[in-house]
Design an enzyme around this catalytic site. Structure first.
Site, PDB file in Angstrom:
ATOM      1  N   HIS A  81      10.733 -58.693 -14.849  1.00  0.00           N
ATOM      2  CA  HIS A  81      10.426 -57.882 -14.380  1.00  0.00           C
ATOM      3  C   HIS A  81       9.159 -57.886 -14.698  1.00  0.00           C
ATOM      4  O   HIS A  81       8.954 -59.116 -14.913  1.00  0.00           O
ATOM      5  CB  HIS A  81      10.607 -56.627 -14.652  1.00  0.00           C
ATOM      6  CG  HIS A  81      12.759 -56.222 -14.625  1.00  0.00           C
ATOM      7  ND1 HIS A  81      12.754 -55.262 -14.907  1.00  0.00           N
ATOM      8  CD2 HIS A  81      13.805 -57.022 -15.832  1.00  0.00           C
ATOM      9  CE1 HIS A  81      14.264 -55.241 -14.909  1.00  0.00           C
ATOM     10  NE2 HIS A  81      14.801 -56.285 -15.740  1.00  0.00           N
ATOM     11  N   THR A  83       5.827 -55.615 -15.403  1.00  0.00           N
ATOM     12  CA  THR A  83       6.144 -53.901 -16.162  1.00  0.00           C
ATOM     13  C   THR A  83       4.638 -53.059 -15.480  1.00  0.00           C
ATOM     14  O   THR A  83       5.140 -51.892 -15.853  1.00  0.00           O
ATOM     15  CB  THR A  83       4.549 -54.044 -17.317  1.00  0.00           C
ATOM     16  OG1 THR A  83       3.745 -54.697 -17.327  1.00  0.00           O
ATOM     17  CG2 THR A  83       5.638 -55.797 -18.790  1.00  0.00           C
ATOM     18  N   GLU A 146      10.885 -58.822 -19.757  1.00  0.00           N
ATOM     19  CA  GLU A 146       9.517 -58.112 -18.943  1.00  0.00           C
ATOM     20  C   GLU A 146       8.541 -58.845 -19.007  1.00  0.00           C
ATOM     21  O   GLU A 146       8.012 -59.678 -20.399  1.00  0.00           O
ATOM     22  CB  GLU A 146       8.882 -56.428 -19.250  1.00  0.00           C
ATOM     23  CG  GLU A 146      10.730 -55.813 -19.259  1.00  0.00           C
ATOM     24  CD  GLU A 146       9.813 -55.256 -17.730  1.00  0.00           C
ATOM     25  OE1 GLU A 146       8.991 -55.313 -17.283  1.00  0.00           O
ATOM     26  OE2 GLU A 146      10.455 -54.109 -17.351  1.00  0.00           O
ATOM     27  N   HIS A 184      14.231 -58.168 -10.292  1.00  0.00           N
ATOM     28  CA  HIS A 184      14.523 -57.035 -10.085  1.00  0.00           C
ATOM     29  C   HIS A 184      14.735 -56.608  -8.956  1.00  0.00           C
ATOM     30  O   HIS A 184      15.815 -55.549  -8.484  1.00  0.00           O
ATOM     31  CB  HIS A 184      13.944 -56.043 -11.305  1.00  0.00           C
ATOM     32  CG  HIS A 184      14.303 -54.241 -11.157  1.00  0.00           C
ATOM     33  ND1 HIS A 184      12.832 -53.339 -12.537  1.00  0.00           N
ATOM     34  CD2 HIS A 184      15.653 -54.051 -11.706  1.00  0.00           C
ATOM     35  CE1 HIS A 184      14.678 -52.648 -12.743  1.00  0.00           C
ATOM     36  NE2 HIS A 184      15.817 -53.041 -12.003  1.00  0.00           N
TER      37      HIS A 184
END
Length: 277
Positions: A81, A83, A146, A184
């Site tokens: 991912h 953030t 992340e 993601h």
């Protein structure tokens, strides 16, 4: 075996606590983490036999007999991912508050520092409503990473170097297949754009984390069905437009339009053959 599991979770809690002093900024949330891991241990230690009745209302006899053949569930996917926040401090705060109901196993800062926020064997809340292939609960089988990035800037060399070191460790420890390093955007195409077109998927693929297209692309056969190919790779094609955009964010990166050009089809065919040899 109970003592074995207790030691595992105790070590995980102590490791989290050791990263800062008792008076550090995360002392309180680390204390909550320890309390929650203790609660998990208590659940694991339960050996009650379920009280069941048959269709006539009679009790069904039961007895607890502990097997000696088991271990903790291990992750089989890594989900990457960005953030989408302005700083690592903001992200750490978000993940240490109850209200947002989000978390990740690791956060990689712009300076390359890696924050380990949850034991790898525990279930983080990073994937949300998502699907990859037949899996509809990605949180239960994956590690969430992340990367400190607002989504509108390149990922710097320092944090990518740290990410590669982390991925190397995770792949080695858990035996995660090359194909199972995804973003993601791949598992939640309707909701999420991360890690986005700036993410260096080619570099990761060169190191054995995920796939990338070959330099020379083969023209797909006339009967090539791109919707089926996307589905077989793993994409949720119930919204085909969203699946196309997610695929192009990952494997094309120079174009996010929801249409498949001849070039896109060549890329898809090449990638499809990697996922379905």
């Amino acid at each position: 075996m109970k003592n074995y599991l207790y030691i595992i979770f105790s070590i995980a809690a102590l490791a989290a606590l050791s990263s800062c002093s008792p008076k550090g900024p995360y002392a309180l949330t680390n204390k909550v983490y320890t309390s929650k891991t203790d609660s998990v241990v208590k659940v694991i230690e339960q050996t009650q036999v379920p009280m069941l009745v048959d269709s006539a209302g009679a009790n069904i006899p039961g007895e607890w007999v502990g097997t000696v053949n088991f271990n903790l569930r291990k992750p089989n996917y890594v989900i990457i991912h960005f953030t989408a926040q302005d700083s690592i401090q903001q992200t750490l705060k978000t993940f240490t508050l109850v209200k947002p109901q989000v978390s990740a196993h690791y956060v990689v800062g712009k300076d390359g520092k890696i924050y380990h926020m949850l034991n790898d064997y525990l279930r983080a809340w990073h994937a949300g409503i998502s699907r990859w292939g037949s899996i509809s609960d990605m949180n239960s089988c994956s590690i969430g990473i992340e990367i400190d990035n607002n989504g509108h800037e390149p990922f710097n060399d320092t944090q990518v170097k740290s990410l590669l070191a982390l991925l190397t460790q995770l792949k080695k420890v858990y035996g995660i297949p090359t194909s199972n390093f995804i973003g993601h955007q791949d598992i939640a195409p309707l909701r999420k754009p991360d890690p986005g077109p700036f993410f260096p998927w080619k570099l990761l693929a060169d190191k054995g984390f995920g796939y990338w297209r070959d330099y020379l692309l083969e023209v797909p056969p006339d009967n090539f069905d791109y919707a089926t190919a996307l589905k077989l790779i793993g994409y949720d094609t119930r919204d085909l437009t969203a699946a196309i955009v997610a695929f192009k964010r990952h494997f094309v990166q120079t174009d996010e339009t929801p249409t498949m050009t001849e070039f896109d089809l060549n890329i898809l065919y090449n990638v499809y053959k990697k996922y379905t040899p």
